[in-house]
Design an enzyme around this catalytic site. Structure first.
Site, PDB file in Angstrom:
ATOM      1  N   VAL A  34      44.371  42.097  42.074  1.00  0.00           N
ATOM      2  CA  VAL A  34      43.300  41.168  41.706  1.00  0.00           C
ATOM      3  C   VAL A  34      42.797  41.484  40.296  1.00  0.00           C
ATOM      4  O   VAL A  34      42.594  40.588  39.474  1.00  0.00           O
ATOM      5  CB  VAL A  34      42.140  41.229  42.715  1.00  0.00           C
ATOM      6  CG1 VAL A  34      40.958  40.389  42.233  1.00  0.00           C
ATOM      7  CG2 VAL A  34      42.607  40.735  44.081  1.00  0.00           C
ATOM      8  N   PRO A  54      40.776  54.936  38.902  1.00  0.00           N
ATOM      9  CA  PRO A  54      41.656  56.110  38.976  1.00  0.00           C
ATOM     10  C   PRO A  54      43.103  55.667  38.759  1.00  0.00           C
ATOM     11  O   PRO A  54      43.511  54.600  39.230  1.00  0.00           O
ATOM     12  CB  PRO A  54      41.433  56.625  40.401  1.00  0.00           C
ATOM     13  CG  PRO A  54      40.072  56.121  40.768  1.00  0.00           C
ATOM     14  CD  PRO A  54      39.963  54.777  40.111  1.00  0.00           C
ATOM     15  N   ALA A  56      45.756  56.515  40.045  1.00  0.00           N
ATOM     16  CA  ALA A  56      46.522  56.346  41.288  1.00  0.00           C
ATOM     17  C   ALA A  56      46.378  54.934  41.856  1.00  0.00           C
ATOM     18  O   ALA A  56      47.225  54.486  42.641  1.00  0.00           O
ATOM     19  CB  ALA A  56      46.075  57.364  42.326  1.00  0.00           C
ATOM     20  N   GLY A  57      45.329  54.214  41.462  1.00  0.00           N
ATOM     21  CA  GLY A  57      45.098  52.874  41.997  1.00  0.00           C
ATOM     22  C   GLY A  57      45.576  51.748  41.100  1.00  0.00           C
ATOM     23  O   GLY A  57      45.303  50.570  41.376  1.00  0.00           O
ATOM     24  N   ASP A 119      36.070  38.604  46.218  1.00  0.00           N
ATOM     25  CA  ASP A 119      36.061  38.312  47.653  1.00  0.00           C
ATOM     26  C   ASP A 119      34.685  38.376  48.296  1.00  0.00           C
ATOM     27  O   ASP A 119      34.580  38.408  49.528  1.00  0.00           O
ATOM     28  CB  ASP A 119      37.025  39.242  48.416  1.00  0.00           C
ATOM     29  CG  ASP A 119      38.468  39.006  48.024  1.00  0.00           C
ATOM     30  OD1 ASP A 119      38.807  37.857  47.702  1.00  0.00           O
ATOM     31  OD2 ASP A 119      39.253  39.977  48.016  1.00  0.00           O
TER      32      ASP A 119
END
Length: 256
Positions: A34, A54, A56-57, A119
């Site tokens: 998104v 981060p 990692a994301g 969302d």
């Protein structure tokens, strides 16, 4: 007084605007799919984008933007102090933590910064619609947060109905408008310029506008002073204003 025939009010909508964020700072919190879409929209609008997430994301597209220095990047989670920058124009969050998202929303409200919480429609000052882009042409379809997928479907149907060359035609109309301002720069000429440009757009076909070259524009502009609009064929034949006139119908009547 007679019955007035004014449009009825349909409440519950959004005020759809083209928000100019060129060179303005926008904070994006999150680095997933998104966020990738939000970042692309912002970069297309020439915004200065800062991403906080981060590593990692990060989704591959966001990682690509970072690697190519298209955005400013901070490899960490959001901190309240991130909102202390007075140059921040808007904040977009795209993270899975709903509690953290709501906290960011509240902080934005305290600082009066416009925000969009992915969302969570009630926590959005504005929505992202589904956008069709063809050069200068942008068409946005919004469902006011009710059905993003439906907005995408409607947008695709609208786009499929448009001529392939419409973006190019619009570019050339933009060039013609700039040239017209050079021909008639006076402020009082404004209403006439608008009316004349409208007649060109209505009387010329989309194909004509797309085929129009700069030499055609220069010849067409000679018809501005007498407030006439020749066809592209007449322009290319070199006919001078006064040898023809538009009779108000869909055809041309020639005056000899």
């Amino acid at each position: 007084m007679g019955r007035e025939n004014f449009p009825g009010v349909q409440g519950g909508g959004s005020l759809i605007l083209a928000w100019q964020v060129r060179n303005k700072k926008v904070l994006v919190i999150g680095g997933g799919e998104v966020a990738a879409g939000r970042i692309l929209n912002l970069l297309n609008a020439d915004a200065r984008v800062t991403v906080i997430s981060p590593r990692a994301g990060l989704n591959p597209e966001v990682a690509h933007r970072i690697a190519h220095n298209q955005v400013e990047y901070h490899d960490r989670k959001f901190e309240p102090s991130d909102l202390d920058d007075p140059n921040i124009t808007m904040v977009l969050t795209a993270i899975d933590d709903s509690e953290a998202s709501s906290q960011i929303w509240k902080l934005c409200k305290e600082k009066r910064i416009a925000a969009n919480i992915a969302d969570v429609p009630p926590e959005c000052d504005f929505y992202f619609g589904s956008v069709h882009r063809d050069g200068p042409l942008q068409i946005m379809v919004s469902t006011n947060g009710n059905g993003p997928k439906m907005a995408n479907i409607v947008r695709r149907r609208i786009a499929a109905s448009l001529p392939e060359n419409i973006g190019e035609a619009i570019k050339k109309v933009g060039v013609l408008r700039k040239k017209l301002r050079g021909v008639a720069p006076a402020e009082e000429e404004g209403p006439k310029r608008m009316k004349w440009m409208s007649k060109v757009c209505v009387q010329w076909s989309l194909e004509d506008l797309c085929d129009m070259e700069e030499v055609d524009m220069d010849a067409l502009l000679r018809s501005y002073a007498p407030d006439q609009v020749p066809s592209l064929t007449q322009v290319r034949l070199g006919e001078e204003p006064g040898l023809w006139q538009f009779d108000g119908s869909f055809g041309w009547s020639c005056v000899v």
